[in-house]
Design a protein around this motif. Structure first.
Motif, PDB file in Angstrom:
ATOM      1  N   GLN A  96       2.063   1.920  -3.451  1.00 43.36           N
ATOM      2  CA  GLN A  96       1.132   2.463  -4.282  1.00 43.36           C
ATOM      3  C   GLN A  96       0.789   3.977  -4.090  1.00 43.36           C
ATOM      4  OE1 GLN A  96      -0.636   0.993  -6.895  1.00 43.36           O
ATOM      5  NE2 GLN A  96      -1.433   3.031  -7.286  1.00 43.36           N
ATOM      6  N   SER A  97       0.741   4.392  -2.714  1.00 44.40           N
ATOM      7  CA  SER A  97       0.607   5.516  -2.487  1.00 44.40           C
ATOM      8  C   SER A  97       1.677   6.522  -2.896  1.00 44.40           C
ATOM      9  CB  SER A  97       0.335   5.892  -0.896  1.00 44.40           C
ATOM     10  OG  SER A  97       1.645   5.452  -0.265  1.00 44.40           O
TER      11      SER A  97
ATOM     12  N   SER B 219       3.500   5.942  -5.479  1.00 46.67           N
ATOM     13  CA  SER B 219       3.251   6.164  -7.068  1.00 46.67           C
ATOM     14  C   SER B 219       2.307   7.084  -7.393  1.00 46.67           C
ATOM     15  CB  SER B 219       3.098   4.861  -7.599  1.00 46.67           C
ATOM     16  OG  SER B 219       4.093   3.740  -7.397  1.00 46.67           O
ATOM     17  N   ASP B 220       1.411   7.214  -6.404  1.00 43.12           N
ATOM     18  CA  ASP B 220       0.086   8.080  -6.669  1.00 43.12           C
ATOM     19  C   ASP B 220       0.646   9.580  -6.304  1.00 43.12           C
ATOM     20  OD1 ASP B 220      -1.483   6.061  -7.269  1.00 43.12           O
ATOM     21  OD2 ASP B 220      -2.533   6.034  -5.269  1.00 43.12           O
TER      22      ASP B 220
ATOM     23  N   GLN C  79       0.870  -1.116   0.259  1.00 39.66           N
ATOM     24  CA  GLN C  79       0.089   0.019   0.086  1.00 39.66           C
ATOM     25  C   GLN C  79       0.967   1.291  -0.099  1.00 39.66           C
ATOM     26  OE1 GLN C  79      -2.215  -0.723   3.614  1.00 39.66           O
ATOM     27  NE2 GLN C  79      -3.886  -1.770   2.233  1.00 39.66           N
TER      28      GLN C  79
END
Length: 406
Positions: free
Chosen positions: A142-143, A145-146, A139
């Motif tokens: 992913q955060s 990358s966001d 997670q």
């Protein structure tokens, strides 16, 4: 004529046998004789003295080398009663008395079902915590990358600055969560390690190499490191002794302790093997006296050991003026307690036990060694002798061994 004959049942008794009073007198005399014999026997037994006995011991070491002799016992400097660290029921005892064991060898096992279940649960919790770390790490990735994408969009004016701030907050949140998951995993790992330690306590291992001298518990018994009272709980599984740590503790009369020094050569003779002279030396004089016995303990090291030497054996130690050849011939004569030497008709004698009697033997004495008298002539090693003979005891006198006599 046949009618005038007198039948046997009609004849008068004229007393042809001995009178009754004679029989009574005879019985009384027999009873008196028995009483007199019993009284004489009791008086005779009361005149037989109770005596204690000892055995004439051979001298050890070269002639003139021993400056002092003392008696003591073989002791182990390294011995342990092996027990468990938790309370449990024995399911296996894997040793017997006399077995040699290596350091770390398994000696016994406890019932471990509950401990095994606790260990499995702790390991499962650890795996769950590790899985949570991986999920949170994904997670976080992913955060991150966001956040990178939102920063690029905000820089080109295609996204608001608020969206970039929200993405950055998400990264910080997942970073904190990942750290928390790692701490949870550390706690789970500690719990698993604790469960493993508790499980290992169900196995009893030898703390050092040695020989088992006592087996204190059987399969099915409850053992505990602490006494539970009542006599139903064992506090030990067995006793192990390091045979390489055997030495001799002797008590030396404090009047002669000044003659004993550290590293002083000596010779030890086991009571069980009187012909085996063991080279030895003094380890230390323990700086403490026994006020009751007026003795000082001396530690003596044995320079030769084999399976014949076992703990608690009686031993006699001769302290030598100089180190001598162990194969040298022993000095003449034997050793007896000073209290065994008596004076009869102006001569020094020692009473030797011969069956139920004491035979007086004239002896020739040498220079005493401590509490021991040296008999140069008149006795041989192994003769049973009377200790503290009564003044009334004479050659051939009857004796009775006291309960403490050997």
């Amino acid at each position: 004529m046949k009618e005038l004959r007198i039948q046997g049942t009609e004849r008068d008794d004229h007393g042809g046998g001995p009178p009754k009073w004679l029989w009574i007198l005879l019985v009384v005399l027999v009873v008196l004789a028995l009483l007199a014999g019993g009284g004489w026997w009791w008086w005779r037994q009361s005149q037989v003295p109770d005596v204690e006995t000892a055995v004439a011991q051979p001298r050890s070491g070269p002639a003139g080398a021993a400056v002092l002799q003392a008696t003591g016992y073989v002791t182990a400097r390294r011995a342990a009663t092996v027990s468990t660290q938790i309370t449990g029921t024995l399911t296996a005892v894997l040793f017997e008395e006399g077995d040699s064991v290596a350091k770390g060898q398994v000696l016994a096992r406890l019932e471990d079902n509950a401990l095994r279940a606790g260990l499995d649960m702790a390991r499962a919790n650890l795996k769950s915590a590790q899985a949570n770390i991986e999920a949170t790490r994904a997670q976080l990735a992913q955060s991150q990358s966001d956040l990178k994408r939102q920063d690029e969009l905000a820089a080109s004016g295609m996204s608001t600055r608020q969206a970039a701030e929200q993405a950055r907050t998400a990264v910080n949140s997942y970073t904190a969560q990942l750290e928390a998951r790692r701490r949870d995993a550390d706690a789970a790992a500690a719990q698993a390690a604790q469960a493993q330690v508790n499980f290992d306590y169900s196995v009893v291992k030898a703390p050092f190499a040695g020989v088992i001298t006592a087996k204190a518990a059987q399969v099915g018994e409850i053992v505990s490191p602490l006494s539970a009272g009542g006599g139903f709980t064992r506090t030990g599984v067995g006793t192990i002794v390091d045979m390489d740590s055997l030495e001799v503790d002797v008590d030396v009369n404090e009047a002669y302790i000044g003659q004993v020094k550290a590293d002083m050569p000596a010779q030890a003779v086991l009571d069980a093997y009187p012909d085996w002279r063991i080279p030895a030396h003094v380890i230390a004089v323990v700086p403490s006296a026994d006020r009751g016995k007026a003795t000082v303990k001396v530690r003596v090291a044995l320079e030769q050991k084999d399976q014949r030497v076992v703990p608690d054996m009686g031993v006699r130690v001769s302290f030598l003026a100089a180190k001598q050849d162990a194969q040298a011939a022993p000095p003449p004569g034997v050793l007896v307690p000073k209290s065994a030497v008596a004076t009869r008709d102006g001569a020094e004698v020692v009473f030797v036990v011969v069956g139920q009697n004491a035979a007086a033997r004239k002896v020739k004495l040498g220079t005493p060694l401590g509490e021991q008298a040296v008999v140069l002539d008149g006795l041989k090693a192994g003769d049973p002798i009377v200790v503290n003979p009564p003044e009334a005891l004479r050659d051939g006198g009857e004796i009775r061994l006291a309960p403490s006599g050997r």
